[in-house]
Design an enzyme around this catalytic site. Sequence first.
Site, PDB file in Angstrom:
ATOM      1  N   ASP A   1      29.585  82.235  48.656  1.00 31.68           N
ATOM      2  CA  ASP A   1      29.702  80.934  49.312  1.00 31.68           C
ATOM      3  C   ASP A   1      30.636  81.077  50.506  1.00 31.68           C
ATOM      4  O   ASP A   1      31.859  81.152  50.347  1.00 31.68           O
ATOM      5  CB  ASP A   1      30.257  79.902  48.328  1.00 31.68           C
ATOM      6  CG  ASP A   1      30.327  78.495  48.926  1.00 31.68           C
ATOM      7  OD1 ASP A   1      30.221  78.362  50.161  1.00 31.68           O
ATOM      8  OD2 ASP A   1      30.492  77.539  48.145  1.00 31.68           O
TER       9      ASP A   1
ATOM     10  N   SER B   1      26.288  65.944  43.650  1.00 32.42           N
ATOM     11  CA  SER B   1      26.585  67.148  42.876  1.00 32.42           C
ATOM     12  C   SER B   1      26.447  66.982  41.370  1.00 32.42           C
ATOM     13  O   SER B   1      26.497  67.960  40.633  1.00 32.42           O
ATOM     14  CB  SER B   1      27.989  67.638  43.205  1.00 32.42           C
ATOM     15  OG  SER B   1      28.031  68.128  44.531  1.00 32.42           O
TER      16      SER B   1
END
Length: 683
Positions: free
Chosen positions: A354, A330
Amino acid sequence: MTELRNVEADLSRFRARVLVASLAVLICFLLLAARLVWLQVFKHEEYDEQAETNRTAIVPIVPNRGLVLDRNGIVLATNYSAYTLEITPSRVAVPLDKVIDELSDVIEIQPRDRRRFKKLLEESKSIDSLPLRTKLTDEEVAKFAVQRFRFPGVDIKARLFRNYPWGELASHAIGYIGRINQAEKQQMQEWAEEEQANYRGTEYIGKLGVEQSYEKQLHGITGVEQVETSAGGRAVRKLSSSPATPGNGVVLSIDIKLQRLVEDMYGDRRGALVALDPKTGEVLAFVSKPTFDPNLFVDGIDPENWQALNESIEKPLLNRALRGTYPVGSTYKPFMALGALTTGKRSPTQIIFDGGSWAFGGHVFRSHGDHGLGPVDMHASIVKSSNVYYYSLANEMGVDLIHDFMKPLGFGQLTGIDIYGEVRGVLPSQEWKRNYYRRPEQKKWYAGETISLGIGQGYNSFTMLQVAHALAAVANGGIKHKPHLVIATEDAMTKQRTTIPKAEPVDLGYKPEHIAVIRKAMVGVTQSGTSTRIFQGAPYLSGGKTGTAQAIGIAQGAKYSASKLEEHQRDHSLYIAFAPADEPKIALAVIVENAGFGATSAAPIARRVFDYWLANQYPSEEDLLAVRKGQAANPIGKSRVASEVAWPPPVPGAAASPASAPASAAQQAAVPSDTVKRVAAQR
């Protein structure tokens, strides 16, 4: 009876004989005189030079090697003088083993000395003088001197030894010196004649790190000495000399106390950290763990130590900061977000939902276990580390657009740092895959392979140096500086420093408002995101991003369980950060191999680095222990004043030497396989 003789005829014959004899004698004298004239007049200089050569010898004087210093003048590599017992095999008339056995009756020669000598013998020519024993005591020198007549071809020589007083500390950056091997000798033959001359008599050169890349500055200028010799070749007296010029010192940008702090925080764990000054490209810390002791290589490493280092599963000889390539997880997301803004694929306010997973081509790419983050914009996608946001973004951008944006930032490229051995890693593209694979079915790029690129997985594989370099450019408003370890050279005589010329910075042309969006979101990570606990109470504002990168792939649908995997198969812990947020003075990238989530192991290290560099704080022993165990968050215990922490530190196992006490210079459609890489929980 009276013999009648022709007197006149006899006399004539006699005179002819005398004349012939006289002419013969005269010719002989003329030939002798001509020879004398040839020798004394025409060949005088040549034979005079030969006679002088037989009487004298020109001996090169190897210069003192320059010191290696940190940015504050602490000596990291120095020299000391010691005696060496050396054998020239071509001058030994009896078997070498017999000579060594006899020598062992005079001077202690251990089995490792024999093994090292045998290895050198295999790598060298018989005319070379090879060390059998090093660092002889005065008593041992005296013992051999008395018995020297018994050992033709064996000599005691005094030479300088390199010493690394802090042992394993910063060994991958500093490097080490070692004996010149045959391959290096052949390379030297291609040098200019002047350079070859300067290395006459030199037996050791830099092999790694700064010692290698700055070899010619550190070496100095070789001197010469003319000596009168005896018939046996022994020096009788010095006739003339031209002194050697010591090599220049090399000043590193590294702060060795910061370097030690970081290496200490790793403990027995593996990983790498690179810290840069975003405004100059100076490397402030260059850590690769585990390390090794460079002193082992100075005299020629023995087979046991070499086997231990070379075959260790920990790979201590691998410079992870320079050559270790990893998926970056990430920590890639801020760069992807900047790419989206720059290419116009996303706006900062665009909302992506999401739901915890994202489906493509019949495959489900998961995010944060079984729950989602709901609607997220770009800021929240970084702060909360949304995988779904970046799955969809990668799909929208496509592999080639991602490649074209990331390449100028330095991903998958050589940064040009001033030490050798850097690797490119992999920044994937369709062209890269066509060139990399051989079978036609492997050359094709599948759309499903793009998805995991958005969260730093898939084919992505970069060094921590590349990641830190890219982050420093973003922190510096899109101005990219070439990273460098050496900031100056120092004259050995005058101590005057000469700054190393720097490469011109490169403006990547990002819009300030785009940079501001990314930097603000990264600050949000430390204030309300995944590293909040770590930076709570810090006397500065920083920006960062946690990352977790898988070390191995698992079958689709299987759940990750660290406890069911071997330690070397578990996820890597990563963190990138810069500080202060408004005017960054330091940017770093850190990875702790197989240590789990980024906030667990990597981010705590970054916090202590910033505390040291920006607030002059050094962690307590209690806090250091918690960091080493991967159990730290906010610093615990009473921090020490960094500038008051004692130096030199204790260095267990550091090689000691007769003169090793310096403290300063002044003194890596659908997915075509049923096995896919796990992409769960990249927080």
